[in-house]
Motif scaffolding. Structure first.
Motif, PDB file in Angstrom:
ATOM      1  N   ASP A 157       0.806  -1.228   0.000  1.00 31.92           N
ATOM      2  CA  ASP A 157       0.000   0.000   0.000  1.00 31.92           C
ATOM      3  C   ASP A 157       0.835   1.272   0.000  1.00 31.92           C
ATOM      4  O   ASP A 157       0.344   2.336   0.347  1.00 31.92           O
ATOM      5  CB  ASP A 157      -0.912   0.013   1.240  1.00 31.92           C
ATOM      6  N   ARG A 158       2.103   1.131  -0.354  1.00 32.94           N
ATOM      7  CA  ARG A 158       2.970   2.309  -0.321  1.00 32.94           C
ATOM      8  C   ARG A 158       3.524   2.601  -1.697  1.00 32.94           C
ATOM      9  O   ARG A 158       3.649   1.715  -2.542  1.00 32.94           O
ATOM     10  CB  ARG A 158       4.127   2.068   0.666  1.00 32.94           C
ATOM     11  N   LYS A 159       3.869   3.876  -1.907  1.00 29.58           N
ATOM     12  CA  LYS A 159       4.598   4.222  -3.132  1.00 29.58           C
ATOM     13  C   LYS A 159       6.039   3.804  -2.928  1.00 29.58           C
ATOM     14  O   LYS A 159       6.602   4.001  -1.859  1.00 29.58           O
ATOM     15  CB  LYS A 159       4.538   5.727  -3.362  1.00 29.58           C
ATOM     16  N   TRP A 160       6.650   3.239  -3.962  1.00 32.55           N
ATOM     17  CA  TRP A 160       8.057   2.849  -3.840  1.00 32.55           C
ATOM     18  C   TRP A 160       8.801   3.155  -5.126  1.00 32.55           C
ATOM     19  O   TRP A 160       8.207   3.394  -6.176  1.00 32.55           O
ATOM     20  CB  TRP A 160       8.201   1.387  -3.463  1.00 32.55           C
ATOM     21  N   LYS A 161      10.135   3.161  -5.000  1.00 31.98           N
ATOM     22  CA  LYS A 161      10.997   3.322  -6.181  1.00 31.98           C
ATOM     23  C   LYS A 161      12.148   2.330  -6.059  1.00 31.98           C
ATOM     24  O   LYS A 161      12.463   1.851  -4.965  1.00 31.98           O
ATOM     25  CB  LYS A 161      11.527   4.752  -6.257  1.00 31.98           C
ATOM     26  N   THR A 162      12.757   2.021  -7.203  1.00 31.65           N
ATOM     27  CA  THR A 162      14.008   1.260  -7.171  1.00 31.65           C
ATOM     28  C   THR A 162      15.105   2.196  -7.681  1.00 31.65           C
ATOM     29  O   THR A 162      14.812   3.222  -8.275  1.00 31.65           O
ATOM     30  CB  THR A 162      13.933  -0.004  -8.053  1.00 31.65           C
ATOM     31  N   LEU A 163      16.369   1.828  -7.421  1.00 24.59           N
ATOM     32  CA  LEU A 163      17.469   2.708  -7.818  1.00 24.59           C
ATOM     33  C   LEU A 163      17.938   2.392  -9.230  1.00 24.59           C
ATOM     34  O   LEU A 163      18.149   1.228  -9.572  1.00 24.59           O
ATOM     35  CB  LEU A 163      18.633   2.559  -6.837  1.00 24.59           C
ATOM     36  N   ALA A 164      18.084   3.442 -10.021  1.00 24.06           N
ATOM     37  CA  ALA A 164      18.569   3.334 -11.408  1.00 24.06           C
ATOM     38  C   ALA A 164      17.910   2.181 -12.164  1.00 24.06           C
ATOM     39  O   ALA A 164      18.599   1.315 -12.705  1.00 24.06           O
ATOM     40  CB  ALA A 164      20.094   3.201 -11.430  1.00 24.06           C
ATOM     41  N   PRO A 165      16.560   2.158 -12.214  1.00 26.03           N
ATOM     42  CA  PRO A 165      15.912   1.077 -12.966  1.00 26.03           C
ATOM     43  C   PRO A 165      16.293   1.133 -14.451  1.00 26.03           C
ATOM     44  O   PRO A 165      16.250   0.124 -15.135  1.00 26.03           O
ATOM     45  CB  PRO A 165      14.422   1.344 -12.764  1.00 26.03           C
ATOM     46  N   GLU A 166      16.715   2.349 -14.905  1.00 27.07           N
ATOM     47  CA  GLU A 166      17.094   2.503 -16.312  1.00 27.07           C
ATOM     48  C   GLU A 166      18.363   1.719 -16.648  1.00 27.07           C
ATOM     49  O   GLU A 166      18.690   1.534 -17.816  1.00 27.07           O
ATOM     50  CB  GLU A 166      17.266   3.987 -16.658  1.00 27.07           C
ATOM     51  N   ALA A 167      19.085   1.248 -15.620  1.00 33.66           N
ATOM     52  CA  ALA A 167      20.266   0.428 -15.891  1.00 33.66           C
ATOM     53  C   ALA A 167      19.855  -0.974 -16.355  1.00 33.66           C
ATOM     54  O   ALA A 167      20.707  -1.760 -16.780  1.00 33.66           O
ATOM     55  CB  ALA A 167      21.147   0.337 -14.655  1.00 33.66           C
TER      56      ALA A 167
END
Lengths: 177, 313
Positions: A157-167
């Protein structure tokens, strides 16, 4: 099974307990660390925002370090955990170059070392040392394939991000923002 | 504005503040590998073309340097390893996805080939030479009979070796300066150019030097063309690529790259080789020495600068 970790950047205070716990648990040599904290300040004074991130190896699904290893020392263990077999590692440094997160280092004894998600503890049903020790309970570990695991519930139920997904590495650390 | 601080006091040797895990050994190896690839390719090429008589230095004398360069390069690679006693595991594993694995096996094939090539000319290089064992005499006779075939195999492996010196770097997505497919051809062309320069330096035959200089000029122009494309690609790329290019366009490697690599290593030798063909006297050693210097600096700068470039997050 897919082991992953969620890091609650809103709860983390940057105390560094996870770093010390890891160094103690894994006998990390002095001056080195397998996990670390980034304090990221965004904006211009007085409108600043601050984010604490407890970072470590992302145990990527598409891990460049495993692909480039010439001897197979870097490999994927159960649940997608990326580890290094020390006696197979020749210390060529290719995996260190390949990591967009600079999560690997050359151990003074020659081989390459990194976070193992405390595989030795996980195999006994325990959590990684950093997760166990966190005083604000901002680290969540578990199996993403299990909808009731700590990590699945944390990112549900939270917003999340991953680091440098563009890699293109498909990292498995989820930073709750 | 974004400011990032590592509060855990992370200061891991050779990783922080920026990556510096590969030192002089890797660029030296890339240089020697490219040099050997160039020498072996042209030795093979002129044998296939049937020009053995006209190109004595290229075919017979210069290849002596190839095995020496390869062995020195392998030794530099060995010095780079941090877990040295375990190096043999490179050759107990086949990892198709690993560029370094490919390189190790390529070297394992082309190094013995270069020895066989030199050995097959021993009787011409050293008058009165004879092999101690009969089976070596028989092997030599077999090699000499099949020399054109050997030349073809050597040319193919020289191209693989030359391209590989670039691919070793370009396969790393995490280092934006390296992560461009143009690096393979660029290192190949640069390696061949340094190989040609070495042969030109060694050759005492003015006609041979003229032929080689003309080929070298073509290679220098291809290299300049590829360098322009390299930067065009970066500047049309993502922020990480633009920042990688900026290291050379105003950043800390600007002078070393454009002066040592492009001016001294490419443009000036091209000018000297051209006016030499017109008949104006230029010291014989000057253009090759500049090309070799530029080739070495190119690899040194690329390895050093590439490790600084990274993803931003």
């Amino acid at each position: 099974m897919r082991y992953a970790m969620a890091i609650d950047t809103k709860k983390c205070v940057g105390c560094g307990d996870c770093v010390v716990a890891c160094q103690t648990e894994n006998n990390v040599p002095h001056g080195y660390c397998r996990d670390w904290i980034v304090e990221s300040v965004d904006g211009t004074y007085p409108s600043l925002s601050l984010e604490f991130r407890s970072e470590r190896c992302n145990h990527c699904d598409n891990s460049p370090c495993v692909r480039c290893c010439p001897t197979g020392a870097s490999h994927i263990e159960e649940g997608g955990i990326v580890t290094v077999t020390h006696h197979k590692c020749i210390g060529c440094g290719a995996c260190i170059q390949s990591c967009p997160y600079d999560a690997r280092y050359s151990h003074p004894e020659g081989y390459v070392d990194k976070c193992t998600f405390c595989l030795h503890r996980v195999q006994k049903g325990q959590s990684p040392a950093c997760v166990d020790v966190c005083p604000t309970r901002c680290l969540h570990f578990g199996d993403l394939d299990d909808p009731n695991s700590d990590v699945s519930l944390a990112i549900k139920d939270r917003k999340w991000k991953t680091l440098a997904p563009e890699a293109g590495t498909d990292p498995q650390l989820y930073f709750l923002t | 504005m974004k400011e990032e601080l590592f509060v855990s006091g992370r200061n891991i040797p050779n990783i922080d503040p920026y990556l510096n895990i590969w030192h002089w050994q890797i660029p030296l190896y890339l240089f020697l590998g490219g040099l050997a690839a160039g020498i072996l390719f042209f030795a093979g090429y002129f044998v296939v073309r049937g020009k053995e008589k006209e190109m004595q230095t290229t075919v017979k004398w210069a290849p002596i340097l190839a095995p020496i360069a390869l062995i020195l390069g392998l030794f530099a690679l060995f010095l780079d390893l941090k877990h040295k006693l375990y190096f043999w595991q490179l050759y107990t594993t086949i990892r198709l996805e690993s560029p370094m694995g490919w390189g190790a096996w390529t070297l394992m094939i082309i190094t013995p080939l270069s020895f066989v090539w030199v050995a097959s000319y021993m009787k011409e290089l050293v008058p009165g030479w004879h092999w101690k064992f009969d089976f070596l005499e028989k092997f030599e006779a077999w090699v000499i009979k099949n020399r054109v075939g050997l030349a073809w195999i050597m040319m193919i492996y020289a191209i693989i070796l030359g391209v590989y010196t670039g691919i070793l770097l370009s396969a790393f997505n995490a280092r934006p300066l390296w992560n461009t497919s143009i690096l393979g051809p660029l290192f190949l062309v640069s390696g061949f150019s340094t190989g040609l320069a070495t042969i030109i330096w060694m050759s005492k035959d003015a006609n041979e030097r003229k032929v080689l200089s003309r080929i070298d000029l073509v290679f220098i122009f291809i290299e300049l063309f590829l360098i322009i494309h390299l930067f065009m690609g970066f500047l049309a790329g993502s922020q990480t690529a633009i920042e990688a290019a900026n290291l050379f366009l105003g950043g800390e490697f600007t002078v070393s790259f454009w002066v040592f690599v492009v001016l001294i290593g490419l443009i000036l030798p091209a000018v000297f080789e051209t006016i030499e063909i017109w008949g104006i006297h230029v010291p014989k050693w000057l253009p090759p020495a500049m090309i070799l210097f530029g080739g070495f600096m190119f690899r040194f700068i690329m390895v050093e600068a590439g490790q600084i470039t990274r993803y931003l997050y």
